[in-house]
Write a protein that holds these residues in place. Structure first.
Motif, PDB file in Angstrom:
ATOM      1  N   ILE A 203      -9.710   2.498   4.264  1.00 47.91           N
ATOM      2  CA  ILE A 203      -9.239   2.430   2.871  1.00 47.91           C
ATOM      3  C   ILE A 203     -10.274   3.088   1.962  1.00 47.91           C
ATOM      4  CG2 ILE A 203      -8.654   0.883   0.949  1.00 47.91           C
ATOM      5  CD1 ILE A 203      -8.247  -1.348   3.081  1.00 47.91           C
TER       6      ILE A 203
ATOM      7  N   TRP B 245       0.850  -1.200   0.000  1.00 46.18           N
ATOM      8  CA  TRP B 245       0.000   0.000   0.000  1.00 46.18           C
ATOM      9  C   TRP B 245       0.887   1.251   0.000  1.00 46.18           C
ATOM     10  CZ3 TRP B 245      -4.953   0.434  -1.122  1.00 46.18           C
ATOM     11  CH2 TRP B 245      -5.834  -0.624  -0.893  1.00 46.18           C
TER      12      TRP B 245
ATOM     13  N   SER C  85      -8.780   3.400  -4.579  1.00 52.99           N
ATOM     14  CA  SER C  85      -7.686   2.436  -4.737  1.00 52.99           C
ATOM     15  C   SER C  85      -7.816   1.669  -6.047  1.00 52.99           C
ATOM     16  CB  SER C  85      -7.675   1.462  -3.555  1.00 52.99           C
ATOM     17  OG  SER C  85      -7.545   2.168  -2.353  1.00 52.99           O
TER      18      SER C  85
END
Ligand SMILES: Cc1cc2nc3c(=O)[nH]c(=O)nc-3n(C[C@H](O)[C@H](O)[C@H](O)COP(=O)(O)OP(=O)(O)OC[C@H]3O[C@@H](n4cnc5c(N)ncnc54)[C@H](O)[C@@H]3O)c2cc1C
Length: 377
Positions: free
Chosen positions: A142, A72, A147
């Motif tokens: 998140i 990440w 993403s």
């Protein structure tokens, strides 16, 4: 005319986007075929909030989260912005067993504290606690859709193509590779195919040229139409920064919550009952309609356990869980077909690592943990 690509990735949710990124970054020719658009609102990776946490009763997963965090970091650096908001996490409730979770975090070397219920109440008066409480400062929220888009952008930067509104109806085996047939009859050829179709996978499996022994070894999937609800913060605890993510299991209900993201105006806590949705045969059978009985259960829970929230939901939505019986992921390969099903309600935090596992397995450069290869073993 039939187009071709060395690698095809079916599905642009978190798993497919990650696999495409890792394949393209390794120098392979990649095309992504997506029935809708990346992070489809009918799939599992839409919206902007998923919990990133290290706490797992099973040390394997806690170690994998630590490995995933490194990837990440790499993705955030390439993307030029954070994708995980480090708000921290609390785990509590007798059936969540914070003490056991803490023992695992000690073994893995993850920073944490074990607090008494009183200590936790003083720190987070907006939450009721009845057991000891595990605090993980390195946990966070998140941005799922952000993403997916970041990983697709990285894949494209390395030359990958993205074709949207491209529904794969079936896959045929050829002398060299595979022919994918679109729902309108068009075709696309590839030497290798990675199938990351989320809740559509159980239905699609029957349309893939997989050996019967391999198919028989794949665990039974259960697709659930889950539902999540957003509650405004009450005045005294209004700021999002005051709220950690949480998982609470008291034996009667398992509930998770996290500061809501962009799609809920950053204005409240997202709360849901874990595995509280109804079972459906496949993603194609989802209705997007919230079950009123589940809404009532979650509202009752908020009223009794989260005094810092106004117990009237201001937004709600549905999402898909694709579960295996033991909640392990399936990442397995037969010939040039790689199947990737990393959900069971907890796959988002592993996304870049899933990309490495899937790309490594598809290219024969990395093995995946044996527990994910049930069909091959
Ligand atoms: C409500 C909810 C809360 C969650 N909370 C957490 C959490 O807190 N922490 C965590 O770590 N994880 C969490 N998860 C799990 C995580 O979001 C999933 O593991 C992850 O999104 C799965 O991604 P996927 O790519 O496998 O599936 P998807 O995102 O569904 O992607 C599959 C894609 O394939 C496409 N597709 C399907 N069939 C075809 C076809 N035939 N042809 C072409 N394209 C096709 C679909 O349109 C879709 O875009 C949660 C999930 C949900 C639903």
């Amino acid at each position: 005319m039939t187009e071709s690509s060395k690698y095809l990735v079916v599905g642009a949710g978190l798993a497919g986007a990650a696999a495409a990124w890792k394949l393209a970054a390794a120098g392979h020719e990649v095309t992504i075929l997506e029935r809708d658009e990346p992070a489809s609102h009918r799939g599992s990776s839409h919206g902007s909030a998923r919990i990133f946490r290290y706490a797992y009763a099973d040390e394997f997963y806690a170690r994998s989260v630590a490995e995933s965090r490194t990837l990440w970091n790499e993705l955030e650096q390439l993307h030029g912005a954070d994708l995980i908001d480090p708000v921290g996490a609390v785990d509590h409730g007798t059936h969540r067993d914070p003490e056991q979770l803490a023992r695992v975090l000690v073994a893995v070397g993850v920073e944490h504290n074990l607090l008494t219920a009183d200590q936790a109440r003083q720190r987070w008066p907006q939450i009721q606690f009845e057991s000891r409480v595990l605090w993980q400062p390195g946990a966070g929220v998140i941005d799922a859709e952000g993403s997916v888009n970041a990983m697709v952008a990285q894949a494209r930067k390395h030359g990958a193509r993205l074709l949207t509104d491209w529904t794969v109806a079936s896959v045929q085996e050829r002398s060299h590779g595979y022919r994918l047939v679109r729902d309108n009859g068009e075709t696309f050829d590839a030497e290798n195919v990675v199938i990351a179709a989320g809740g559509w996978l159980p239905q699609l499996l029957g349309q893939l040229p997989l050996p019967s022994g391999f198919l028989a070894g794949i665990p039974k999937f259960t697709v659930r139409q889950e539902q999540v609800f957003h509650f405004h913060y009450r005045e005294a605890n209004k700021t999002r920064q005051a709220w950690p993510t949480f998982i609470h299991n008291n034996g009667n209900i398992e509930v998770y919550g996290l500061p809501g993201g962009r799609d809920a105006g950053f204005d409240g806590q997202k709360v849901a009952e874990y595995n509280g949705g109804r079972i459906i045969p496949s993603a194609a059978d989802q209705t997007g309609v919230v079950d009123p009985a589940n809404r009532e259960r979650v509202v009752d829970y908020v009223r009794m356990n989260l005094p810092g929230l106004d117990p009237e939901p201001y937004a709600e939505t549905t999402c898909l869980f694709t579960n295996t019986p033991n909640e392990d992921f399936v990442i397995d390969r037969a010939g040039g077909l790689t199947i990737v099903s990393p959900c069971s309600g907890h796959g988002a935090k592993f996304a870049p690592l899933i990309g490495e596992w899937a790309a490594g397995l598809a290219t024969g450069t990395r093995d995946v943990p044996a527990r994910f290869r049930a069909a091959t073993l």
